[in-house]
Every structure is written in structure tokens, then in C-alpha cells.
Scaffold this active site. Structure first.
Site, short mmCIF file in Angstrom:
data_model
loop_
_atom_site.label_atom_id
_atom_site.label_comp_id
_atom_site.label_asym_id
_atom_site.label_seq_id
_atom_site.Cartn_x
_atom_site.Cartn_y
_atom_site.Cartn_z
N CYS A 72 6.75 20.48 -9.91
CA CYS A 72 6.23 19.25 -9.33
C CYS A 72 7.05 18.06 -9.84
CB CYS A 72 4.78 19.11 -9.74
SG CYS A 72 3.92 17.80 -8.88
N HIS A 110 -8.08 7.91 -3.52
CA HIS A 110 -8.50 6.52 -3.75
C HIS A 110 -9.69 6.41 -4.70
CE1 HIS A 110 -6.26 6.22 0.10
NE2 HIS A 110 -5.92 5.03 -0.36
N TYR A 161 7.78 9.90 -4.01
CA TYR A 161 8.95 10.77 -4.21
C TYR A 161 10.27 10.01 -4.11
CZ TYR A 161 5.14 13.98 -4.04
OH TYR A 161 3.95 14.59 -4.30
N HIS A 185 0.83 -1.20 0.00
CA HIS A 185 0.00 0.00 0.00
C HIS A 185 0.87 1.25 0.00
CE1 HIS A 185 -2.92 2.77 2.34
NE2 HIS A 185 -3.26 2.77 1.07
N ARG A 211 -0.36 22.00 -6.09
CA ARG A 211 -0.45 20.55 -5.95
C ARG A 211 -0.51 20.27 -4.45
NH1 ARG A 211 -1.03 15.72 -4.82
NH2 ARG A 211 0.06 13.99 -5.82
#
Lengths: 525, 525
Positions: free
Chosen positions: B225, B104, B364, B80, B178
């Protein structure tokens, strides 16, 4: 503009007794191309030495002689990579100048000179029997036979593959050497390094002081020639994958030296924000000059940066520097191309502009791909910046192109190589492919073990890598390619753009090999 | 591991009155896929809420419900991306958790969940009419309609092309946003930033102190980003070329804040070489936490570096930060991906290890191209380092793909774009080609004018570029491509390798357009 050593040699050549044997020895096989006449059907005009001597300046025109030829190079001076150094031979013979600058002894240089031929030198005035040119290269150091020689005078060589493949620290005597001029021989007891902050503030240091009285620092750093892999970009250039090596260096941080600035005001060195002064734009440069006359500059910020790690090195892998590596002192600007790490260092100066030397202004800049010829270069183009940091780089050291490789029982071949990035970035991955880049697998990186990982942004040392790469079943030939990825996630381009000096050649390496399968073992049911 | 806001929301959801309408409003169109049953021919087993509740830990197994479905996610927990945050819903409904984490609500996530379905929830225990989930996104800021919306909850958007093409300083209200969670609303008079050096040494600062009592610095920096241009690497990702903007920022240097360390010894903050302490390897990290619960870390060296320029910003382009840009305080780590510049900053801490947050450990980071699915990720792979610096980047802003372009009288088309590199490297060239990279020409770079050129290695700001690019005569369609070259001579790859998050997409941009020629003017002989 003419440096002392060249001027002295030239004057000695012009004034001393003259022996053609010495000249021929100095020039070697190049003599044969010197005596070629331009192909033409009419008899050429003949000039006397006195007529040639009347053309010794840009105002009068610049004529030179070489063998039996007279050449008008007036228009070429602005294209000449060596700048107006050529004027030292203006009105007379090129031979003495070229004995020093033997980089001219190539068919490529002759190709530039031939079209400029305007006539023949009167037979009575030709050099034969007239010149004794002391060979400036008659006192070069002894060198290990395992260095791969790319050029003899000045000495230009590469680290051998077997060394690249196995030695994390490249032994000094096997470490590539790229000189620009004869290697000076320096008496280290007499030698002094002068540091000039501008504004009349100077100080000089003995080698003993630098070695024993100032704080010492250690630096792990790869040196890579700007022209490493140049032959892959400019096929006429002499090169391979070995103009690189890795060592640990000891010496004094140049920022510690700069902090010893004597009090004073005015000039280039005016204090500004606690730093040695500056011009209006605030950009300062550290000029570095070697005893051979070689000079370049680097941005002062790199030197003042506590994390820039610029070193005045006296030692390499725990040994004093050898002559070929700059004894007794050299600069070490890690993450920058090797050309910035001046050897036989004798002078450092803080100045508000870049060095005006030919190496700063005419070499070690990145010309765009459409500049295909010396005469296309615009040296005054502000869009052609000097090369300092180098990009992410890797090479496949083993196998070599054309090798016949025997696969292991696992159907894979063993590959080895190196990878490094400039600007302090770390190598995070080296990936290999045998299917033209459709799929990749990681190599194992062999760097320095913890607990000494460099700080973020201060990775100056290469990694060696190894990989077992599966070969497609049945393949008899395979092209292995690799690419390195650094910590800023820059990677190597699929192909590198042309530049006429072959600089910073860093395309994803490709090596084509033939494949043999291991003979199955006897035994079994 | 569960952050306060999520835990509070979850408990409120579990304990409060329950209204299905609120839930449906929060979840939007995703409700329709929640009620899909697994396609099978036999009746599914039915579980009661009590049976589900008995599976709320890794030891007992982790079951969750969604709509009428019961799912066993025990095995999935390690894959997950949100780590064990999912345990907050263990033994009960996912709906309250997902109201907060609306990332989700996609068919992709449902694709992962569906195979884990083990049965139906007993009708009497279903949520209908039972839950009142307060919508955590009911207090989002007003936003300019010109932002290109990529995701509504959390808000994810890009700067519009017309802004990218023309504005060197991107206006704050048009600058991409963002967010990872709902945008907090912070009372700046009450807000305090705490700084924790370790070893029990802490200090907190009011916004007024930071704005008025500490030395102020200005920074010119591009924010980009990590997922800018992600759709070009991972086509299912929502993105374009606009997750980037450029601004000047004002605030306090974080290294100046760190220098205010209270005296003391022990713990993480032990003094070492004049720096706040460290673990055995000597690597330290600055953890940064926002009021929304978002947290990541950056290497402390970047912050301590006088030339690293990490700022605690309160102002953008001369205006106070807006809510969407992190009011009242945000971190600004120039040359790093935007994800490291934490908004709504409330806590900084020096620690000997990276942050353990999911954003640090599971997002990241740069997964290799062969990781194609969430379940292929090995989060413990030490060879998957976090992303800090970004590579050299450029985009063609105009024309856009599919545009019909009218050529000028010169037979050329006008192109515009931006280029930037990470790690403080300057853009030295942007080159354009209309023949697939066979030939290139330089664009004109429009950066900040002198006399304020950044120091070597401190170029944090983009350049805009313009070029007139000749189109081959007669061509009716042409693919324009560009590539940027930075001061370390890194350049953009021909194609970028796949990575499942679409991060650091920086292949040489290609834009296919149709060509119209200008109608010839009347007149002439």
C-alpha cells in the site's frame, strides 16, 4: 590471464636494451619511494637475481623486485586487486609491469608492499642501466587544459565546475575522461568489431558498416564514473563532483546487432525463448572488451530489453568519438555506471557467466563498510554483487565549499547543480535547505524541453537545477545542502556508508560558504 | 463526474422512505459530532430546506446540511480531496453521500467542516425520520480475525506480524486488504472486462475466456500500500508495517490483451511506432476502472514493456481471487504501489492523458513537506507527480517496539523482517545496527531459491531476512535499526520527509526494546 599488450610490454622490457633514464621518465616522481629500504636495525639478507628468479609461481612462492628491494608477494596475490596479473612480474622486476600499470605509483600501494620486503637485491643485479622500458603512455591524446586532472597515467579527470553549471550537453573535449590504461590509437578503416553469440557463431563488422549500413539510433544519456564524489566517502581517493557528463550519442542498438545472429546450435548460444541461450540459471552476460585490454560484462537482459537502450556509439554530440572517448566505437549502457560503457570496443560475447576480468571481479563491486583494507576483501564473497545501475545522485556545483557568496537584494543566494538517477528513473524534485534539513524548498529543474519527454522508465539524462535559497537573517556562514528525489521516490541518504573504493558516493551534498550582504544602494529619503 | 453507484445511492436516499435508525447505524458513532453547533453566543440564523436547495452549484454557491447544521462549502470545493463529488450533496444533506464515503466520519473531517457552518437547519426540515439510507456496507465479505483492522468502512487492514515474519507467500485470507469503497459482489459468469483502445475500437472478454483461452502467465510480486508505515510520517494516520504482502499471481499479461486490438484508425488509438496511438507528447496511459467505481491510470509503457510484467490476475497463490482481493479479476502492476493494481476490474482504456479520477489527481500523488493542510494543496501543481514505483523499503517485524527481548548465549538478539524495492530492483543487502548506525552487519536474506532467479530488473518479490545482532554488553535498552540496499544501491533515508498523506514512508526503521540476559545454565566447576 595476462592480456596481450601487457605481456608484450613485459617481454620487451625484459629483453630489450635497458636505459634507466627511460624508466625514471616512465615512473616519474615515484622513483624516490622505490628506493626506500625497510626501516630495521640489522642488515637485510641479500638475494641475487637468480635466487629471485627461482620464485616465479604460486608453487615456488612469488618474489618480485623493485629498485633495491626483494618482496615475497605470495600471500598477497589473493588480495591483489589486479589478481594474478602480478605473476607476470614473478621472479623478476616490477618496473616493466608498473610502467604499464602506473596506478601502482602511489604511497598507498607502497604501503602494502613495504611489509612484504624480505631483503635486498644484489647491487650487481639491480636494474640501473639495464632496462629500456618503452613508455606506454608516450602517445596519449592532446587534452583540454580545463579538464581537472585526477590521475595522469592512466588519465583520469573530471569535468570543470563552470561546464557542469551551465552546459546541458557537455562538450566532448570538456567531458570527463577516466581511462584504465593507455589510450589506444585505432585505425578506423582497419578496425573490426567481433560479436560472438557462443556455440561457434561469430560475426565481425567494420566501422563503416556499423555507421552506414545498420539502423541508427540516438540516445540522450549521462555518463557517471562509479567513483564520482569518491573523496567524500574515502578521503584518500582523488575525486570531486565532476566525474560526470551528459551527451547525445548516435550509433547502433546492440539488441539490433544481437538479432543478426547467424544460424546454428549448441554452446552458450543455444536458442531459448527466442533469446540467445543460457546456463541452468538462465542468466546470460554480454562481455565487452576494449582494444586497451579493459573488459567487463553486463546482464544480457539489459541489452535485449527494447527499453534498455544499450548503444554501440560512434558519435557524441554530433561529432565522431574522440580517442579519449573510445574512438571509433564504444558501448553505452545508460543508467549504469560509466565503467560498463567500454571504450575502444573490439569484442562482444554472449556468455553464461560474468566476465572473469579483474575489473568485473575485483573492481566495480560494492564492498561493505566493514571492509577497510585490501587484505580484508573476500573476492569470492557471493554477497558482493557487481555495480550496474547507480542510485539517485545530485551535486551542488555552485557555490563551492569555502566560497564567499554575496546575497541578492532578496537575501538569498543563487545555487546551481545537477541531478540524475540510474535505472531510467526521472528526477522529480531537487530540494535545498540552509537549516540542516529542517526546511526545504524546490529548485527549478532545467531538463530537455517537451515535446520529447522520455518514456516512463527511460530517463537516462540528467537535469541541471537552479535555486535562490534564502539565508537566515544575520547569518555570516551557512551550510547549503540539497537532495534529489527520483520517480521511484528514492532519495539521497543523509550520509553514505564507507566503502574502500569510494564508489557510488551519493550522500545529500553539503557546502559551507561565507555570506556577504549586498551593499545597500544610495538614494531614498 | 459522479460515479454511477454513488449517484444511484444518493437518488435512492433522496427519494426513498427515510428511517433515522438506518442512518445512525450507517454513520455509527459519528452521529454525536454531527449535532454539535458552532460555539457562539448569538443565535445562529435558521435556513429552510428550500433556502438550502437554492445553493446547489458553484454559480449559486454550494450549501450542504449535516444534522442540524447548514454549511457553505463553495470555497472548499477546490480543496476537497474528493473533488466535485461533493456537489452531489449540494443544496441538500451530506448524510446519503457520506453513508457511501464513510472516510468522512472522522474528527479530522469535522474539523474542516465546522468553520464553514453558516447557520441551523429549520427543525421541521431536519432529516430525523425522513431518510432511509440503505447501508452500502451491509454485504461486506467475511474476514479473518487475524487481519489488523485500520478502518472498517471502507475496509482497510494490515497483515499480522506473525505472518509477515514467517510466510514468504502471504496466505490470501491473511493478506492485507485496502478497499476504497464497499467490496462489490460480482457474478463471474456474467462479468465482462471491456478493453477500449480508443478510436471506437473496443472488445470485451468473459472471465472464462481470460482464464481458459488466452496464454497464462505467472508473476511473483509483492503488493504494498502507498500508505504502508504511514503513521511514522503522519502520526494521525492509521497504519503500521503490515500494509504489504507477497504472492504468486496467475492471469493474462495485459500486453497480450492489448495485442488483440481490432483493426481501425483514428482517435486516441492511432498506430504510432507499432503502438496504440498517442497525443502530441507521445505519452499514453492505461485507465483501469473497478466495479466499485475506483479508477486510476498507469503509464502505457509499463504495460507494453515485455519486462514490465503487468498482469490481469484471476488467481493468487493458486486460489481464485477472493472478493476482498478483487474477484474475479484485478490488475497487478508489479513494482508500483498497490493503489495502481485495480481490483474488481471491469474496464481498461488507452487514453492520451492520465485518468481524471480523484484517486489519480488528488490522492496517490506525493505532496511536498511544506504542504501541511488540505487547503495548502495545489492540485493543479504540475510538480506534484503521481506515485507509480515505490522506493527501497524494509521493516523490522520482530522484535516490536517495547518488547522485552531475551538475549541468547551469544549476547545477541534475533531479528526478522522484510525488504523490497520498486521498479524491479533486487534487494542486495539488509544491514542492522544497535549503535545508531555507527556499525552495521548483514542479515541473511531468505528469498526464492535458485534455479528461478528473476532476470535483472524484474525483481518484484520481497525478501524476508533474519539476523542475530549483538547487543552492547551491559545494555538494558537498545534501539535496533535496519536499512535495505537495492541493486541500484539506493538505500533508505535516515528520516523521511513529512507528506500529509503519509505516503511512501521508508525511513530506516528503528525499534527500541528492553534487554534481558539469559539466565546462566547450572553446572561447571
Amino acid at each position: 590471464m595476462l592480456r596481450g599488450a601487457t605481456r608484450r610490454l613485459l617481454l620487451r622490457g625484459l629483453r630489450g636494451p635497458r636505459h634507466p633514464a627511460a624508466l625514471a621518465a616512465a615512473a616519474g616522481s615515484a622513483v624516490c619511494i622505490w628506493s626506500q629500504s625497510a626501516a630495521c636495525c640489522e642488515p637485510e639478507p641479500t638475494f641475487t637475481a637468480a635466487e629471485v628468479a627461482a620464485h616465479a609461481s604460486m608453487a615456488d612462492g612469488v618474489w618480485v623486485t623493485l629498485g633495491d628491494g626483494v618482496y615475497d608477494v605470495t600471500e598477497f596475490v589473493r588480495h591483489h586487486p589486479g589478481g594474478d596479473h602480478i605473476l607476470a612480474a614473478g621472479g623478476g622486476p616490477l618496473e616493466p609491469l608498473w610502467a604499464q600499470w602506473q596506478v601502482h605509483l602511489t604511497s598507498r600501494v607502497m604501503g602494502h608492499l613495504q611489509p612484504l620486503r624480505i631483503g635486498r637485491l644484489a647491487p650487481a643485479d639491480r636494474l640501473s642501466g639495464l632496462y629500456n622500458i618503452a613508455d606506454p603512455y608516450d602517445d596519449e591524446p592532446e587534452r583540454d587544459g580545463r579538464l581537472g586532472v585526477l590521475g595522469a597515467r592512466p588519465f583520469d579527470s573530471e569535468t570543470a565546475r563552470e561546464v557542469l553549471a551551465t552546459a546541458f550537453w557537455t562538450p566532448q573535449h570538456l567531458f570527463y575522461v577516466r581511462n584504465h590504461l593507455p589510450a589506444p590509437r585505432i585505425d578506423e578503416d582497419e578496425h573490426r568489431l567481433t560479436l560472438d553469440w557462443g556455440g561457434g557463431r561469430r560475426r565481425s563488422f567494420s566501422v563503416r558498416e556499423l555507421r552506414e549500413e545498420l539502423p541508427q539510433a540516438t540516445l540522450h544519456a549521462t555518463l557517471q564514473c562509479t567513483g564520482n564524489r569518491c573523496d567524500e566517502v574515502e578521503p584518500s581517493a582523488a575525486g570531486g563532483i565532476g566525474q560526470i557528463g551528459n551527451a547525445w550519442w548516435e550509433g547502433v542498438r546492440v539488441r539490433d546487432l544481437l538479432a543478426l545472429r547467424p544460424p546454428g546450435e549448441g554452446g552458450d548460444g543455444e536458442a531459448r525463448d527466442g533469446k540467445p541461450g543460457g546456463d541452468a540459471a538462465g542468466t546470460l552476460h554480454l562481455h565487452a572488451t576494449g582494444c586497451d585490454g579493459y573488459e567487463v560484462s553486463i546482464p544480457l537482459e539489459k541489452v535485449l530489453d527494447a527499453r534498455g537502450d544499450v548503444l554501440l556509439a560512434h558519435s557524441m554530440n554530433g561529432e565522431p568519438l574522440s580517442r579519449d572517448h573510445g574512438a571509433p566505437l564504444r558501448l553505452l549502457a545508460p543508467g549504469f555506471v560509466g565503467a560498463r560503457s567500454v571504450k575502444w570496443l573490439q569484442h562482444l560475447a554472449v556468455r553464461p557467466e560474468e566476465s572473469g576480468s579483474v575489473w568485473q571481479k575485483r573492481y566495480y563491486r560494492m564492498f561493505p563498510p566493514w571492509v577497510r583494507d585490501l587484505c580484508d576483501i573476500d573476492y569470492d564473497d557471493g554477497d558482493v554483487p557487481p555495480v550496474y545501475e547507480f542510485p539517485v545522485q545530485s551535486a551542488i556545483v555552485s557555490p563551492a565549499a569555502g566560497d564567499v557568496v554575496t546575497l541578492g537584494d532578496d537575501g538569498a543566494l543563487e545555487a546551481r547543480g545537477y541531478a540524475v538517477s540510474g535505472a531510467g528513473q526521472r528526477i522529480v524534485s531537487v530540494r535545498l535547505s540552509t537549516d540542516g534539513g529542517e526546511s526545504w524548498r524546490n529548485a527549478t529543474l532545467l531538463g530537455l524541453p517537451p515535446p520529447a519527454p522520455p518514456e516512463h522508465g527511460r530517463n537516462w539524462s540528467w537535469v541541471l537545477w537552479r535555486a535562490r535559497v534564502p539565508v537566515p537573517p544575520g547569518a555570516r556562514e551557512v551550510t547549503l545542502c540539497c537532495k534529489a528525489i527520483d520517480s521511484a521516490y528514492n532519495t539521497q541518504p543523509e550520509r553514505a556508508d564507507y566503502n574502500l573504493r569510494g564508489y557510488l558516493s551519493n550522500a545529500s551534498p553539503k557546502v559551507a560558504v561565507s555570506v556577504e550582504r549586498a551593499v545597500p544602494r544610495c538614494g531614498g529619503g
